[in-house]
Design a protein around this motif. Sequence first.
Motif, PDB file in Angstrom:
ATOM      1  N   LYS A 146       0.838  -1.202   0.000  1.00 48.15           N
ATOM      2  CA  LYS A 146       0.000   0.000   0.000  1.00 48.15           C
ATOM      3  C   LYS A 146       0.874   1.254   0.000  1.00 48.15           C
ATOM      4  N   LEU A 147       1.984   1.182   0.701  1.00 54.33           N
ATOM      5  CA  LEU A 147       2.905   2.300   0.723  1.00 54.33           C
ATOM      6  C   LEU A 147       3.540   2.508  -0.645  1.00 54.33           C
ATOM      7  N   VAL A 148       3.841   1.394  -1.341  1.00 57.02           N
ATOM      8  CA  VAL A 148       4.385   1.477  -2.688  1.00 57.02           C
ATOM      9  C   VAL A 148       3.388   2.132  -3.633  1.00 57.02           C
ATOM     10  N   GLU A 149       2.105   1.741  -3.520  1.00 55.94           N
ATOM     11  CA  GLU A 149       1.068   2.332  -4.360  1.00 55.94           C
ATOM     12  C   GLU A 149       0.927   3.829  -4.107  1.00 55.94           C
ATOM     13  N   GLU A 150       1.054   4.233  -2.846  1.00 59.70           N
ATOM     14  CA  GLU A 150       0.940   5.646  -2.513  1.00 59.70           C
ATOM     15  C   GLU A 150       2.097   6.445  -3.111  1.00 59.70           C
ATOM     16  N   VAL A 151       3.297   5.897  -3.053  1.00 64.29           N
ATOM     17  CA  VAL A 151       4.452   6.571  -3.633  1.00 64.29           C
ATOM     18  C   VAL A 151       4.295   6.704  -5.140  1.00 64.29           C
ATOM     19  N   GLU A 152       3.798   5.641  -5.793  1.00 66.25           N
ATOM     20  CA  GLU A 152       3.602   5.699  -7.233  1.00 66.25           C
ATOM     21  C   GLU A 152       2.463   6.657  -7.603  1.00 66.25           C
ATOM     22  N   ARG A 153       1.443   6.738  -6.754  1.00 68.97           N
ATOM     23  CA  ARG A 153       0.355   7.672  -7.021  1.00 68.97           C
ATOM     24  C   ARG A 153       0.860   9.110  -6.975  1.00 68.97           C
ATOM     25  N   GLN A 154       1.685   9.395  -5.976  1.00 68.31           N
ATOM     26  CA  GLN A 154       2.270  10.724  -5.896  1.00 68.31           C
ATOM     27  C   GLN A 154       3.178  10.995  -7.079  1.00 68.31           C
ATOM     28  N   ASN A 155       3.833   9.958  -7.553  1.00 65.52           N
ATOM     29  CA  ASN A 155       4.703  10.126  -8.710  1.00 65.52           C
ATOM     30  C   ASN A 155       3.909  10.458  -9.962  1.00 65.52           C
ATOM     31  N   CYS A 156       2.745   9.821 -10.112  1.00 65.77           N
ATOM     32  CA  CYS A 156       1.903  10.114 -11.276  1.00 65.77           C
ATOM     33  C   CYS A 156       1.393  11.550 -11.230  1.00 65.77           C
ATOM     34  N   ILE A 157       1.084  12.021 -10.031  1.00 66.57           N
ATOM     35  CA  ILE A 157       0.605  13.402  -9.899  1.00 66.57           C
ATOM     36  C   ILE A 157       1.709  14.381 -10.282  1.00 66.57           C
ATOM     37  N   ASN A 158       2.892  14.167  -9.778  1.00 67.36           N
ATOM     38  CA  ASN A 158       4.010  15.067 -10.075  1.00 67.36           C
ATOM     39  C   ASN A 158       4.538  14.905 -11.494  1.00 67.36           C
TER      40      ASN A 158
END
Length: 466
Positions: free
Chosen positions: A257-269
């Motif tokens: 879940k933490l990995v998904e959150e990091v990737e989600r933030q990456n998609c936003i940026n």
Amino acid sequence: MCESTEKCLEQNDGFSINFNQDYSSLAVVGQFGFRLFTITSVERVEEIFCSNNEDTKIAERLFSSSLVAVVTATETEKLKIWHFKKGTEICNYRYPSAILSVRLNRNRLVVCLRDSIYVHNIRDMRLMNSIRHIAPNDSGLCSLSLQSHLAFPVSNECGELQLYDAENMRVKIKIKAHDSPLSAFNFSPNGQLLATASEKGTVIRVFCVKNGQKVHEFRRGMKRCVRIASLNFSGCSNYLCVSSNTETVHVFKIDLKLVEEVERQNCINNNDESSDGSSSVDTTSSGDSVELNSNSNNRWSMGFFTKYLPSPVSDVLTQDRAFSSVQLNQAGLRYQCAIAKLEKESKLLAACEDGFLYVYDFDANKGGDCKLIRAHDLRSPLDGITADFDFPEVNMDENNCNRSKSPEKKSITASVGSYASVLKGREKNKMSDSDKRRDLFEAIEYPPKTMFEEVQFPPVTSVRAE
């Protein structure tokens, strides 16, 4: 070291044992040559090939296919591509200096020298690119993901590494993973994560491949000068198995879940799309660990509290401990460890340089100590005869990075012949390029479905002419 272990190593001069990409097979390498085993169950480890050849340094098998990349001790600058089921050498390539490591996936074959890396198309062994003038890499450290992400160190003074897209031949980001030089790193099977360890070996870090952000920081132990021997993710990427020269193997649990959150933030940026390859991500500070590990109220509270503590203290408090562990019988030996599915159950495999494969029980839900349930003796090679053929060579010219004609040979491509054709008296120097490609494709095409992949290896419909 106990007397029996010393005697074993004295007789065999030690073994080098490594797993294939999905831990379903392993190669035992030594002065006798190399041997391949399949791991079908806890009780069954079957030998499927024995070269009975000269002293071998490297033998890397491509999944469960017939293709094996081999480097011998007498010709360390030459890479041999074998079709082991036929017992024939498909082709060979000579490089400017000794080959230190070889990495394979479905699309690429990577050869690592001390100061350069060569990337080949595994379908026809065509040279795609070379990476020159890298920092001296005496250990041949490099890692190739199943998605063709390539990682290699860029400094001998700190733990900084370069990510490279070996599929599209593009430089990606740099990650400063540790203050000390790197000793081990490896990609997860899904290609999302990269685990790293420094020469100190006390802290294991896990990074997001897309943006280089630190996802996890694990404390292996407080003991200094620990040498990390292997760093392998499980097939599901949920666990990270770490072995060293101590008597303990550690298993750490990955928070997906933490990995998904990091990737989600990456998609936003959207930073990875705009990167020109020159960016560098420094993730060695304790602040990153507090921020990225705060995925729950407890962790947020711990992060808030440790902000006011001295850095060494806050680093220890925010680092996650082992989920599971194995107590080995003998410290000081090199173990390659991995978590694999055997008969639909997770087991921890420890392949030791003493020539044994140890199988441990592993509770994926509760963790805790793992118990030894089986040991397999891999030390006795089978007796047999292997045909050795004098194949023309292909030189990798350091100046122009093109394949050049060997002065003693007439053909610019490595000759390839099937074992049956040699027995019939077929002249090997008249083997055509199509014959070479046929054997190469036969070695890598249609392998069994693995636990790492959703689909089988696609067939090849066309071949580029030389």
